[in-house]
Enzyme design. Structure first.
Site, PDB file in Angstrom:
ATOM      1  N   PRO A  89       0.799  -1.225   0.000  1.00 38.15           N
ATOM      2  CA  PRO A  89       0.000   0.000   0.000  1.00 38.15           C
ATOM      3  C   PRO A  89       0.832   1.277   0.000  1.00 38.15           C
ATOM      4  O   PRO A  89       0.317   2.361  -0.282  1.00 38.15           O
ATOM      5  CB  PRO A  89      -0.839  -0.116   1.290  1.00 38.15           C
ATOM      6  CG  PRO A  89      -0.119  -1.100   2.131  1.00 38.15           C
ATOM      7  CD  PRO A  89       0.549  -2.045   1.197  1.00 38.15           C
ATOM      8  N   GLU A 116       2.150  -7.665   9.135  1.00 35.02           N
ATOM      9  CA  GLU A 116       2.310  -6.227   9.343  1.00 35.02           C
ATOM     10  C   GLU A 116       3.091  -5.561   8.208  1.00 35.02           C
ATOM     11  O   GLU A 116       2.888  -4.400   7.894  1.00 35.02           O
ATOM     12  CB  GLU A 116       3.022  -5.967  10.677  1.00 35.02           C
ATOM     13  CG  GLU A 116       3.198  -4.497  11.025  1.00 35.02           C
ATOM     14  CD  GLU A 116       1.864  -3.790  11.262  1.00 35.02           C
ATOM     15  OE1 GLU A 116       1.835  -2.549  11.169  1.00 35.02           O
ATOM     16  OE2 GLU A 116       0.852  -4.483  11.524  1.00 35.02           O
ATOM     17  N   ARG A 154      -3.447  -8.486 -20.733  1.00 39.24           N
ATOM     18  CA  ARG A 154      -4.383  -8.157 -21.814  1.00 39.24           C
ATOM     19  C   ARG A 154      -3.757  -7.223 -22.845  1.00 39.24           C
ATOM     20  O   ARG A 154      -4.291  -7.065 -23.945  1.00 39.24           O
ATOM     21  CB  ARG A 154      -5.664  -7.548 -21.246  1.00 39.24           C
ATOM     22  CG  ARG A 154      -5.468  -6.213 -20.589  1.00 39.24           C
ATOM     23  CD  ARG A 154      -6.718  -5.775 -19.824  1.00 39.24           C
ATOM     24  NE  ARG A 154      -7.909  -5.780 -20.652  1.00 39.24           N
ATOM     25  CZ  ARG A 154      -8.222  -4.815 -21.503  1.00 39.24           C
ATOM     26  NH1 ARG A 154      -7.429  -3.748 -21.621  1.00 39.24           N
ATOM     27  NH2 ARG A 154      -9.317  -4.871 -22.224  1.00 39.24           N
ATOM     28  N   ASP A 169      -9.071   1.570 -24.855  1.00 38.63           N
ATOM     29  CA  ASP A 169      -9.574   1.475 -23.483  1.00 38.63           C
ATOM     30  C   ASP A 169      -9.489   2.815 -22.769  1.00 38.63           C
ATOM     31  O   ASP A 169      -8.693   3.681 -23.131  1.00 38.63           O
ATOM     32  CB  ASP A 169      -8.734   0.464 -22.680  1.00 38.63           C
ATOM     33  CG  ASP A 169      -9.123  -0.965 -22.995  1.00 38.63           C
ATOM     34  OD1 ASP A 169     -10.242  -1.181 -23.466  1.00 38.63           O
ATOM     35  OD2 ASP A 169      -8.293  -1.863 -22.754  1.00 38.63           O
TER      36      ASP A 169
END
Length: 245
Positions: A89, A116, A154, A169
């Protein structure tokens, strides 16, 4: 392309890699997936891969040895230098530009953590990229690795049925994609825009460009701050703003 996943829960990837476009890509030989449980590279009798953090604190931290040894195992028989991606993150926010960059690689290794966090030496001395799929925290890196893999694979040549699909896209041009319609032309009074039924390809393309810009302006105006707009696009943008006012 070769994609290696290091995970404590390899079975999580069975359904994702065994269905839809990701499965077809592997069947075509465009990509090969390998998911490895890095617990097998632990160097203690209990096969533990985590330990308490120095200095105290909540949670457990992934030890460096199993991760380093697993990456070494995956790279010892190859001459290429893979991209070693830490799903985290704290990493760089993943976007279409990053997907296009990674799609040009021959070998990618994803490290999926739990607990953690990671021993900092993994970040400092082993990885090439840290990637986050958004400003939220997941139980582990597996779902993030699946998302990035899908987005990258893709884009490989001949994976999609139509090579233009990926090019058009959302985000590939910097703008969100224009609206789409299909049959019937009139569904319970809800009609397809007349221009799309006209057969005039020049008018249709202009409509699509304008609607792509409109959708970006109304939903993701932040994307426009990063773009150089043409004179026509600036004219349309002024029209949108005047209509709002």
């Amino acid at each position: 392309m070769k994609i290696d996943i290091l995970s404590l829960f390899p079975a999580m990837f069975d359904g994702v890699f065994g269905e839809s476009i990701l499965k077809k890509a592997a069947e075509k030989g465009a990509v090969k997936y390998t998911v490895t449980d890095f617990r097998q590279f632990a160097n203690n009798k209990h096969n533990s891969v985590d330990d308490y953090p120095y200095g105290g604190g909540a949670g457990m931290v992934l030890k460096p040895e199993p991760i380093f040894r697993a990456v070494q195992h995956l790279t010892e028989k190859t001459d290429s230098s893979p991209r070693v991606v830490l799903m985290c993150p704290q990493g760089e926010r993943f976007n279409q530009k990053k997907a296009e960059e990674l799609s040009k690689e021959e070998h990618i290794i994803f490290i999926c953590g739990h607990y953690e966090g990671y021993d900092e030496r993994i970040r400092e001395h082993l990885i090439t990229d840290e990637i986050s799929i958004g400003d939220f925290v997941l139980t582990g890196g597996e779902l993030g690795a699946m998302v990035v893999t899908d987005s990258v694979v893709r884009l490989l040549p001949e994976v999609l049925g139509n090579d233009e699909s990926a090019v058009k896209d959302s985000f590939s041009s910097g703008l969100l994609e224009h609206p789409h319609y299909t049959r019937p032309a009139d569904y319970e009074g809800m009609k397809v825009p007349e221009v799309l039924l006209s057969g005039n390809h020049a008018r249709i393309e202009e409509w699509r460009m304008k609607e792509s810009l409109r959708r970006t302006y109304t939903r993701r105006p932040d994307l426009l701050e990063q773009m150089e707009l043409s004179d026509q696009q600036l004219k349309w943008l002024k029209e949108f703003k005047n209509n709002v006012e």
